[in-house]
Design a protein around this motif. Structure first.
Motif, PDB file in Angstrom:
ATOM      1  N   ARG A 150      40.034  18.414  -8.486  1.00 49.62           N
ATOM      2  CA  ARG A 150      39.728  17.816  -9.789  1.00 49.62           C
ATOM      3  C   ARG A 150      38.998  16.492  -9.613  1.00 49.62           C
ATOM      4  O   ARG A 150      37.989  16.236 -10.271  1.00 49.62           O
ATOM      5  N   ALA A 151      39.473  15.641  -8.707  1.00 50.51           N
ATOM      6  CA  ALA A 151      38.828  14.348  -8.469  1.00 50.51           C
ATOM      7  C   ALA A 151      37.396  14.543  -7.971  1.00 50.51           C
ATOM      8  O   ALA A 151      36.482  13.813  -8.374  1.00 50.51           O
ATOM      9  N   GLY A 152      37.198  15.526  -7.102  1.00 49.11           N
ATOM     10  CA  GLY A 152      35.848  15.809  -6.612  1.00 49.11           C
ATOM     11  C   GLY A 152      34.928  16.276  -7.718  1.00 49.11           C
ATOM     12  O   GLY A 152      33.767  15.853  -7.810  1.00 49.11           O
ATOM     13  N   LEU A 153      35.418  17.151  -8.579  1.00 46.78           N
ATOM     14  CA  LEU A 153      34.614  17.605  -9.715  1.00 46.78           C
ATOM     15  C   LEU A 153      34.275  16.439 -10.637  1.00 46.78           C
ATOM     16  O   LEU A 153      33.143  16.324 -11.128  1.00 46.78           O
ATOM     17  N   LEU A 201      29.556  26.455  -4.728  1.00 42.09           N
ATOM     18  CA  LEU A 201      30.117  25.246  -4.141  1.00 42.09           C
ATOM     19  C   LEU A 201      31.537  25.497  -3.652  1.00 42.09           C
ATOM     20  O   LEU A 201      32.464  25.617  -4.447  1.00 42.09           O
ATOM     21  N   PRO A 202      31.712  25.567  -2.326  1.00 43.28           N
ATOM     22  CA  PRO A 202      33.067  25.694  -1.779  1.00 43.28           C
ATOM     23  C   PRO A 202      33.784  24.345  -1.787  1.00 43.28           C
ATOM     24  O   PRO A 202      33.190  23.297  -2.030  1.00 43.28           O
ATOM     25  N   ARG A 203      35.047  24.378  -1.489  1.00 43.69           N
ATOM     26  CA  ARG A 203      35.915  23.206  -1.540  1.00 43.69           C
ATOM     27  C   ARG A 203      35.378  22.010  -0.747  1.00 43.69           C
ATOM     28  O   ARG A 203      35.414  20.883  -1.223  1.00 43.69           O
ATOM     29  N   SER A 204      34.888  22.231   0.463  1.00 42.97           N
ATOM     30  CA  SER A 204      34.455  21.117   1.306  1.00 42.97           C
ATOM     31  C   SER A 204      33.363  20.279   0.648  1.00 42.97           C
ATOM     32  O   SER A 204      33.305  19.068   0.835  1.00 42.97           O
ATOM     33  N   PHE A 205      32.500  20.904  -0.138  1.00 45.31           N
ATOM     34  CA  PHE A 205      31.454  20.166  -0.853  1.00 45.31           C
ATOM     35  C   PHE A 205      32.033  19.478  -2.091  1.00 45.31           C
ATOM     36  O   PHE A 205      31.607  18.390  -2.450  1.00 45.31           O
ATOM     37  N   VAL A 206      32.997  20.111  -2.739  1.00 41.54           N
ATOM     38  CA  VAL A 206      33.613  19.535  -3.941  1.00 41.54           C
ATOM     39  C   VAL A 206      34.352  18.251  -3.591  1.00 41.54           C
ATOM     40  O   VAL A 206      34.220  17.239  -4.282  1.00 41.54           O
ATOM     41  N   VAL A 207      35.135  18.277  -2.520  1.00 43.52           N
ATOM     42  CA  VAL A 207      35.985  17.130  -2.191  1.00 43.52           C
ATOM     43  C   VAL A 207      35.273  16.084  -1.345  1.00 43.52           C
ATOM     44  O   VAL A 207      35.865  15.060  -1.003  1.00 43.52           O
ATOM     45  N   GLY A 208      34.000  16.302  -1.019  1.00 43.08           N
ATOM     46  CA  GLY A 208      33.216  15.292  -0.329  1.00 43.08           C
ATOM     47  C   GLY A 208      33.264  15.359   1.182  1.00 43.08           C
ATOM     48  O   GLY A 208      32.759  14.454   1.846  1.00 43.08           O
ATOM     49  N   GLU A 209      33.835  16.411   1.751  1.00 42.26           N
ATOM     50  CA  GLU A 209      33.804  16.552   3.205  1.00 42.26           C
ATOM     51  C   GLU A 209      32.394  16.853   3.693  1.00 42.26           C
ATOM     52  O   GLU A 209      32.022  16.476   4.796  1.00 42.26           O
ATOM     53  N   LEU A 210      31.614  17.539   2.873  1.00 47.53           N
ATOM     54  CA  LEU A 210      30.199  17.825   3.136  1.00 47.53           C
ATOM     55  C   LEU A 210      29.395  17.315   1.945  1.00 47.53           C
ATOM     56  O   LEU A 210      29.859  17.380   0.802  1.00 47.53           O
ATOM     57  N   PRO A 211      28.181  16.811   2.187  1.00 45.38           N
ATOM     58  CA  PRO A 211      27.412  16.188   1.102  1.00 45.38           C
ATOM     59  C   PRO A 211      26.716  17.195   0.184  1.00 45.38           C
ATOM     60  O   PRO A 211      26.249  18.240   0.635  1.00 45.38           O
ATOM     61  N   VAL A 212      26.652  16.852  -1.082  1.00 47.05           N
ATOM     62  CA  VAL A 212      25.881  17.611  -2.060  1.00 47.05           C
ATOM     63  C   VAL A 212      24.591  16.816  -2.278  1.00 47.05           C
ATOM     64  O   VAL A 212      24.537  15.915  -3.104  1.00 47.05           O
ATOM     65  N   SER A 213      23.569  17.166  -1.510  1.00 49.70           N
ATOM     66  CA  SER A 213      22.314  16.410  -1.554  1.00 49.70           C
ATOM     67  C   SER A 213      21.282  17.117  -2.425  1.00 49.70           C
ATOM     68  O   SER A 213      20.148  17.352  -2.026  1.00 49.70           O
ATOM     69  N   LEU A 214      21.697  17.451  -3.625  1.00 51.69           N
ATOM     70  CA  LEU A 214      20.841  18.095  -4.607  1.00 51.69           C
ATOM     71  C   LEU A 214      20.585  17.134  -5.760  1.00 51.69           C
ATOM     72  O   LEU A 214      21.271  16.131  -5.897  1.00 51.69           O
ATOM     73  N   THR A 215      19.611  17.476  -6.583  1.00 52.11           N
ATOM     74  CA  THR A 215      19.245  16.626  -7.704  1.00 52.11           C
ATOM     75  C   THR A 215      19.989  17.041  -8.969  1.00 52.11           C
ATOM     76  O   THR A 215      19.802  18.167  -9.454  1.00 52.11           O
ATOM     77  N   PRO A 216      20.841  16.157  -9.497  1.00 56.05           N
ATOM     78  CA  PRO A 216      21.510  16.479 -10.766  1.00 56.05           C
ATOM     79  C   PRO A 216      20.468  16.779 -11.844  1.00 56.05           C
ATOM     80  O   PRO A 216      19.374  16.233 -11.844  1.00 56.05           O
ATOM     81  N   GLY A 217      20.823  17.665 -12.742  1.00 56.65           N
ATOM     82  CA  GLY A 217      19.909  18.031 -13.819  1.00 56.65           C
ATOM     83  C   GLY A 217      19.038  19.234 -13.492  1.00 56.65           C
ATOM     84  O   GLY A 217      18.485  19.854 -14.383  1.00 56.65           O
ATOM     85  N   LYS A 218      18.909  19.557 -12.200  1.00 55.97           N
ATOM     86  CA  LYS A 218      18.101  20.706 -11.801  1.00 55.97           C
ATOM     87  C   LYS A 218      18.951  21.855 -11.277  1.00 55.97           C
ATOM     88  O   LYS A 218      18.459  22.954 -11.102  1.00 55.97           O
ATOM     89  N   VAL A 219      20.206  21.558 -11.001  1.00 55.35           N
ATOM     90  CA  VAL A 219      21.108  22.589 -10.476  1.00 55.35           C
ATOM     91  C   VAL A 219      22.425  22.561 -11.233  1.00 55.35           C
ATOM     92  O   VAL A 219      22.816  21.542 -11.793  1.00 55.35           O
ATOM     93  N   VAL A 220      23.082  23.703 -11.233  1.00 52.49           N
ATOM     94  CA  VAL A 220      24.445  23.822 -11.722  1.00 52.49           C
ATOM     95  C   VAL A 220      25.288  24.171 -10.507  1.00 52.49           C
ATOM     96  O   VAL A 220      24.943  25.081  -9.746  1.00 52.49           O
ATOM     97  N   TYR A 243      40.009  23.379 -15.413  1.00 54.91           N
ATOM     98  CA  TYR A 243      38.851  22.492 -15.200  1.00 54.91           C
ATOM     99  C   TYR A 243      37.782  22.634 -16.282  1.00 54.91           C
ATOM    100  O   TYR A 243      36.718  22.011 -16.173  1.00 54.91           O
ATOM    101  N   THR A 244      38.006  23.435 -17.315  1.00 51.10           N
ATOM    102  CA  THR A 244      36.945  23.661 -18.294  1.00 51.10           C
ATOM    103  C   THR A 244      36.498  22.391 -18.994  1.00 51.10           C
ATOM    104  O   THR A 244      35.360  22.313 -19.459  1.00 51.10           O
TER     105      THR A 244
END
Length: 183
Positions: free
Chosen positions: A80-83, A47-66, A107-108
C-alpha cells in the motif's frame, strides 16, 4: 471504445516477473519511443511487488503508462505504501486480473483501472464482481480482458465495462530494431 496498448508478460511456472518488467521498462525507455509503441495511447505495464515497494526502480514517465499491480502481489502495508508513493509521483495504477474476493480490491482508492478477465469470471459471479467494483470504486474504469468473440464484446458492453482488450479487437504485434553491439 478506447484503444490501449499493453506491454506485459504471462506469469507461469518458471516465469520471472521482475525480469519481464525490467525488460519492458528497458525497451520502453531505451529501444523505442513511447509514440512508436503506443501512439498517443497509454501503455499498461505489469508491476510485480519488487517494483511496487521500491526494491527495483520504476523509471517510466508518469502520464504515459498505467502500472498494473499483478494478481500475485500480496496485500500488505508495504505494498500500500509503495502504491501511494507511485500515485504521488503521478502514476496511474490498475489492478490486473481481478477475481471475486480479490484482496487487492482494498487498493481501489488508489486505482484508475480495474481489469477483469472474462475467461476467468463468468455468469452471475461476473455480474456481482462488476457491481461490487462499481459500488466500491465508482471512479475507476473497468477493463474487460479476453474479448475473443462478438458475444464476449456484447457481454462486456452490456455489463457497462469502459474499456475492452482482447484478440477480437487487436492481435499482439512484435516490434524489433537493430541495435549496436555492446563492443
Amino acid at each position: 471504445p478506447s484503444r490501449t496498448a499493453e506491454v506485459s508478460g504471462e506469469g507461469g511456472a518458471g516465469f520471472d516477473d521482475d525480469l519481464a518488467t525490467a525488460t519492458v521498462i528497458s525497451v520502453v525507455t531505451t529501444a523505442f519511443a513511447h509514440d512508436e509503441i503506443g501512439g498517443q495511447d497509454l501503455l499498461f505495464v505489469n508491476l510485480p511487488r519488487s517494483f511496487v515497494v521500491g526494491e527495483l526502480p520504476v523509471s517510466l514517465t508518469p502520464g504515459k503508462v498505467v502500472l498494473e499491480l499483478l494478481e500475485r502481489v500480496p496485500v500488505d502495508d508495504e505494498v500500500r505504501a509503495g502504491l501511494e508513493r507511485l500515485v504521488a509521483r503521478g502514476f496511474t495504477i490498475a489492478l490486473d486480473d481481478v477475481l471475486p474476493g480479490d484482496p487487492r480490491l482494498t487498493y481501489t482508492d488508489l486505482c484508475g483501472y480495474v481489469k477483469i478477465d472474462l475467461s476467468a469470471v463468468t455468469g452471475p459471479a461476473l455480474t456481482r464482481l462488476v457491481e461490487q467494483v462499481r459500488e466500491q470504486a465508482p471512479h475507476v474504469q473497468l477493463v474487460a480482458e479476453h474479448i475473443e468473440t462478438p458475444a464476449d464484446r456484447d457481454l462486456a458492453v452490456g455489463l457497462g465495462f469502459d474499456l475492452f482488450q482482447g484478440y477480437l479487437l487487436s492481435r499482439p504485434a512484435v516490434m524489433a530494431r537493430e541495435s549496436l553491439a555492446h563492443h
